[in-house]
Design a protein around this motif. Structure first.
Motif, PDB file in Angstrom:
ATOM      1  N   HIS A  52       6.788  11.304   0.197  1.00  0.00           N
ATOM      2  CA  HIS A  52       5.812  11.262   1.372  1.00  0.00           C
ATOM      3  C   HIS A  52       6.277  12.198   2.596  1.00  0.00           C
ATOM      4  CE1 HIS A  52       4.031   7.590  -0.327  1.00  0.00           C
ATOM      5  NE2 HIS A  52       5.396   7.223  -0.754  1.00  0.00           N
ATOM      6  N   LEU A 103      -6.199   6.717  -1.510  1.00  0.00           N
ATOM      7  CA  LEU A 103      -4.742   7.490  -1.496  1.00  0.00           C
ATOM      8  C   LEU A 103      -4.311   7.486  -2.989  1.00  0.00           C
ATOM      9  CD1 LEU A 103      -2.971   8.716   0.798  1.00  0.00           C
ATOM     10  CD2 LEU A 103      -1.671   6.832   0.833  1.00  0.00           C
ATOM     11  N   GLN A 152      -1.396   8.242  -5.820  1.00  0.00           N
ATOM     12  CA  GLN A 152      -0.043   8.421  -5.996  1.00  0.00           C
ATOM     13  C   GLN A 152       0.069   9.065  -7.669  1.00  0.00           C
ATOM     14  OE1 GLN A 152       2.808   5.347  -6.991  1.00  0.00           O
ATOM     15  NE2 GLN A 152       1.122   4.139  -7.431  1.00  0.00           N
ATOM     16  N   TYR A 190       2.364   5.768   8.581  1.00  0.00           N
ATOM     17  CA  TYR A 190       1.737   5.444   7.313  1.00  0.00           C
ATOM     18  C   TYR A 190       0.531   6.145   7.363  1.00  0.00           C
ATOM     19  CZ  TYR A 190      -0.955   2.082  10.127  1.00  0.00           C
ATOM     20  OH  TYR A 190      -1.853   1.404  11.237  1.00  0.00           O
ATOM     21  N   PRO A 191       0.035   6.495   6.038  1.00  0.00           N
ATOM     22  CA  PRO A 191      -1.197   7.279   5.726  1.00  0.00           C
ATOM     23  C   PRO A 191      -2.213   6.608   6.178  1.00  0.00           C
ATOM     24  CG  PRO A 191       0.293   7.170   3.623  1.00  0.00           C
ATOM     25  CD  PRO A 191       0.470   6.446   4.817  1.00  0.00           C
ATOM     26  N   CYS A 205      -5.636   2.121  -2.797  1.00  0.00           N
ATOM     27  CA  CYS A 205      -4.952   3.358  -3.541  1.00  0.00           C
ATOM     28  C   CYS A 205      -5.286   3.366  -5.028  1.00  0.00           C
ATOM     29  CB  CYS A 205      -3.318   2.373  -3.798  1.00  0.00           C
ATOM     30  SG  CYS A 205      -2.585   2.104  -2.128  1.00  0.00           S
ATOM     31  N   LYS A 247       3.117  11.567  -3.634  1.00  0.00           N
ATOM     32  CA  LYS A 247       2.761  10.041  -3.613  1.00  0.00           C
ATOM     33  C   LYS A 247       1.875   9.609  -2.628  1.00  0.00           C
ATOM     34  CE  LYS A 247       5.460   8.799  -7.151  1.00  0.00           C
ATOM     35  NZ  LYS A 247       5.663  10.075  -7.450  1.00  0.00           N
ATOM     36  N   SER A 248       1.369  10.552  -2.225  1.00  0.00           N
ATOM     37  CA  SER A 248       0.345  10.076  -0.891  1.00  0.00           C
ATOM     38  C   SER A 248      -0.794  11.379  -0.661  1.00  0.00           C
ATOM     39  CB  SER A 248       0.864   9.662   0.535  1.00  0.00           C
ATOM     40  OG  SER A 248       1.825  10.659   0.844  1.00  0.00           O
ATOM     41  N   ARG A 272       0.932  -1.292  -0.042  1.00  0.00           N
ATOM     42  CA  ARG A 272      -0.019  -0.059   0.061  1.00  0.00           C
ATOM     43  C   ARG A 272       0.942   1.140  -0.127  1.00  0.00           C
ATOM     44  NH1 ARG A 272      -4.319  -2.045   4.490  1.00  0.00           N
ATOM     45  NH2 ARG A 272      -5.910  -3.290   3.017  1.00  0.00           N
ATOM     46  N   ILE A 273       0.336   2.276  -0.548  1.00  0.00           N
ATOM     47  CA  ILE A 273       1.319   3.456  -0.677  1.00  0.00           C
ATOM     48  C   ILE A 273       1.399   4.042   0.706  1.00  0.00           C
ATOM     49  CG2 ILE A 273       0.693   6.223  -1.394  1.00  0.00           C
ATOM     50  CD1 ILE A 273      -0.683   5.119  -3.593  1.00  0.00           C
ATOM     51  N   GLY A 274       2.709   4.433   0.889  1.00  0.00           N
ATOM     52  CA  GLY A 274       3.178   4.934   2.190  1.00  0.00           C
ATOM     53  C   GLY A 274       3.564   3.770   3.113  1.00  0.00           C
TER      54      GLY A 274
END
Length: 762
Positions: free
Chosen positions: A373, A649, A651, A640-641, A726, A753-754, A289-291
């Motif tokens: 991030h 989220l 990117q 983390y987000p 994402c 990116k987040s 996952r992003i972040g």
């Protein structure tokens, strides 16, 4: 033969979507390369130009900063590098007649793709206050205008001098020298928006903000971790290095929210078998996952510490500081929290651990997926922690590898393009030129935009690049630029920044990498052919020599532009020999050799084919020039987000027909998208929960703590196998969604990116 530029903007509101590819390069890459090159240059010029790219007697590709080995292929370029060269060496021209025909309001309504396709700018042009279009201006008058504006400032700190990563070492050194002699450290650059987080993390942990590996190290590695990076599109020649490492027995872990064709299989166009069959690169794909990267590496570090015999205790004892504090923090890593942050499964992480423990030589590579991030610097420090635990810094086949983007972005920083210069660098500069450089820190990119917005900066001068297209919070940035009294852009081609101006504006056309650079002698002799130098992503410095006649006799080189501006602004009060520097770049390199460590005997060393490697204390001698004198473990709290229900989220990323903000075409071949760029990629299960049908159109609205609505309208929904929770969409179209104040801790890099987004029907 070469074709004319498009007369109108292509329609992008109905892109075609097919299945994503599962292999990169191969015959399609060759075909697309030849198509683009022929459209821009014609067949004869294509052959003459491409065969000089990245050769020891040729010019450095104006695309990415990936290095070349000592032995070069005849075709030492990738598809996207060839596109970059073709667009610079194009036969299309933007003349004064073009500007007479197209007023500023029309240019502002055009896409970046259309602007870039018009060709090379042939003459300096000026937009007077109150004017509606650019008009021709002499070079003499252009420099007078710059001098008028700069001399009228209340303080030198009301000027901003921005640098793109294409700028040569020689031009960058002169540019920062001029800015500091003028009296400011306002020297933002494109690094502020990309690898500033890497430099911040590495400077604290190992003492130098650059990577520690060479191409040969990649070939010798047992394990290569590629995190937050898509080599197939952004650094395609890296795939050849990964293929060679694989053939030598290396394993590869890819950590990314999106599956990428280049990491699945590389069809090397340099070999017949490679084009037909290809080489699978990934041994393990962690679709994170992003972040979630910091959480992943923190847990891996905990597991390494707990594994019997996994630590390089001699290295930790002799060369590191802070292990006990870090180990205590790492032991707090929690499986459940990590699985939540990453979206990974326990078996996936355990398999990654097994590969790490089996490796005696590990390299960690990363790019924007880690650096953009809020917690980017802490994430990269956590990656470094893993390497320190295993002693994987300062030995063959191991180390850190931040993969830089633009071709001389690392060299520009080495030359002093930095808003927070080291006192030792300023001391050396002052001794060499008998000046007094300012010591107060200047503006980075984000702070420069804020200063322009708030009226604290009034003149903006860009040495290359597309500042407006590359920066976050598009509406805020464009308003800030329009608040300036003068905007100046040194450019080869048109881009969005030329249409978003201050009250007055100049476009100064310059030579490109492909152009032959002949400078007149100060003694009135016949002009001499010059070369410039660049530094690649692994610290190799080498010459670059263009071989084509310039696009116009009215172009000046970047060093010449800086030198003439300096003479116009500083006048006889400056004792710096600007005229000599314009006439002979060797004179610039002589001065660099006495100011910048590692460049001793610069002219003689760079004359050798292939150039020379800069010193790197951690790599060369396991010496770490940090505040403790050792490599530093760090133990930042894991972040983390957190994404509210009903949101995803986002990117921002590039398409395959793109390099940074330069749009070569409207296709993303590897992701199955053709004929348009306003698409948003969403996992089918997330789309179902949010009521987003494949092919429907939606507005993207970002949410941030300031409560401001930032909207990107009219995006086609594409059901795509991204990580759950994402989404992904192309920049610069989505830069409007990135808040100016949403930046990485320490580095102040925009957190592109987040971005938390919600969806509304278009």
């Amino acid at each position: 033969m070469a074709t004319k530029p498009p007369a109108g903007d292509p329609v992008q509101d109905a892109p075609h979507v097919g299945p994503p590819a599962h292999a990169a390069a191969g015959l399609p890459a060759i075909g697309h390369t030849l198509k683009i090159a022929n459209e821009q240059m014609g067949l004869v010029r294509t052959a003459r130009t491409l065969l000089k790219v990245n050769q020891k007697n040729g010019f450095d590709c104006p695309g990415c900063a990936w290095p070349e080995g000592d032995k070069r292929h005849t075709a030492e370029f990738c598809e996207n590098g060839a596109k970059a060269v073709a667009e610079e060496a194009t036969l299309r021209r933007v003349t004064p007649a073009f500007f007479a025909e197209h007023p500023l309001a029309e240019l502002a309504g055009r896409s970046g793709y259309w602007l870039g396709q018009q060709g090379r700018i042939t003459h300096p042009v000026y937009l007077p206050e109150g004017g509606d279009r650019y008009e021709p201006v002499s070079w003499k008058r252009a420099f007078e205008i710059i001098a008028e504006e700069l001399k009228a400032l209340s303080s030198p700190d009301e000027a901003v001098f921005y640098t793109s990563g294409r700028t040569s070492n020689e031009a960058a050194f002169l540019f920062q020298l001029f800015a500091r002699e003028f009296g400011t450290n306002n020297l933002p650059d494109c690094s502020n928006m990309c690898h500033e987080s890497s430099g911040s993390a590495l400077s604290e942990t190992i003492g130098i903000g650059k990577g520690s590996v060479s191409l040969e190290d990649l070939h010798q590695a047992d394990l290569i971790i590629v995190a937050g990076q898509n080599p197939g599109t952004n650094h395609p020649r890296m795939l050849s290095a990964l293929e060679k490492a694989k053939n030598a027995g290396a394993k590869i872990i890819s950590v990314n929210p999106l599956p990428e064709a280049g990491m699945e299989r590389f069809k090397n166009p340099q070999t017949p078998l490679g084009m037909v069959k290809g080489t699978p690169l990934n041994d393990l794909f962690l679709q994170i996952r992003i972040g979630g990267d910091q959480a992943l590496f923190r847990l891996l570090n905990k597991l390494v510490i707990e594994a019997d015999g996994a630590l390089d205790e001699d290295f930790i004892r002799e060369h590191t500081h802070g292990y006990d504090e870090f180990a205590a923090a790492a032991k707090e890593a929690d499986w459940d929290e990590t699985l939540k942050a990453t979206g990974l499964t326990r078996p996936e992480i355990e398999r990654a651990l097994a590969m790490i423990l089996a490796s005696k030589r590990t390299i960690a590579c990363w790019a924007m997926g880690l650096t953009q991030h809020k917690h980017a610097v802490a994430t990269i420090r956590e990656v470094v922690n893993l390497l320190l635990l295993r002693g994987d810094i300062g030995r063959p086949g191991a180390g850190v590898c931040p993969v830089r983007g633009h071709s001389n972005v690392q060299g520009d920083r080495t030359m002093g393009i930095f808003e927070r210069p080291a006192p030792a660098f300023l001391d050396a500069l002052d001794r060499e030129f008998s000046i007094t450089s300012p010591r107060a820190h200047g503006y980075d990119v984000v702070r420069a935009i804020e200063a322009l917005r708030d009226g604290k900066a009034k003149v903006f001068f860009a040495m290359g690049g597309n500042f407006v297209g590359a920066t976050p919070d598009t509406e805020v940035t464009e308003a800030a630029m329009r608040n300036a009294s003068l905007t100046v852009h040194v450019s080869t081609k048109l881009n969005r920044s030329h249409a978003v101006t201050g009250r007055r504006a100049l476009i100064l056309p310059t030579l490109g990498r492909t152009d032959k650079d002949v400078q007149a002698s100060t003694l009135g002799k016949k002009g001499t052919v010059q070369f410039v130098t660049v530094e690649d992503s692994m610290g190799m410095v080498h010459a670059s020599r263009g071989n084509l006649a310039p696009a116009s006799p009215h172009l000046l080189s970047e060093p010449a532009i800086v030198a003439r501006m300096a003479r116009a602004v500083l006048g006889t009060a400056s004792k710096t020999p600007w005229e000599d520097f314009e006439a002979d770049y060797a004179a610039i390199r002589d001065r660099i050799s006495r100011v910048v460590p590692g460049f001793e005997d610069f002219n003689a060393r760079v004359a050798r084919p292939g150039g020379f490697q800069l010193p790197h204390a951690p790599r060369d001698e396991r010496r770490f020039p940090t505040r403790t004198g050792k490599a530093n473990f760090t133990a930042a709290p894991v972040e983390y987000p957190e994404v509210p229900a009903g949101r995803l989220l986002l990117q921002t990323l590039r398409s395959h027909d793109q390099y940074n903000t330069t749009i070569y075409g409207l296709d993303d071949r590897y992701r199955g998208i053709t004929g348009g760029r306003r698409v948003v990629m969403v996992h089918p299960d997330d789309a179902a929960e949010l009521g987003l049908a494949d092919g429907s159109y939606t507005d993207l609205i970002s949410e941030w703590k300031d409560g401001v609505e930032r909207r990107a309208p009219g995006f086609r929904v594409v059901h795509y196998p991204t990580a759950r929770g994402c989404a992904a969409a192309y920049y610069p179209e989505t830069n409007v969604l990135v808040p100016l104040g949403s930046t990485a801790d320490t580095s102040n890099t925009p957190a592109s990116k987040s971005v938390v987004v919600r969806f509304e029907p278009a």
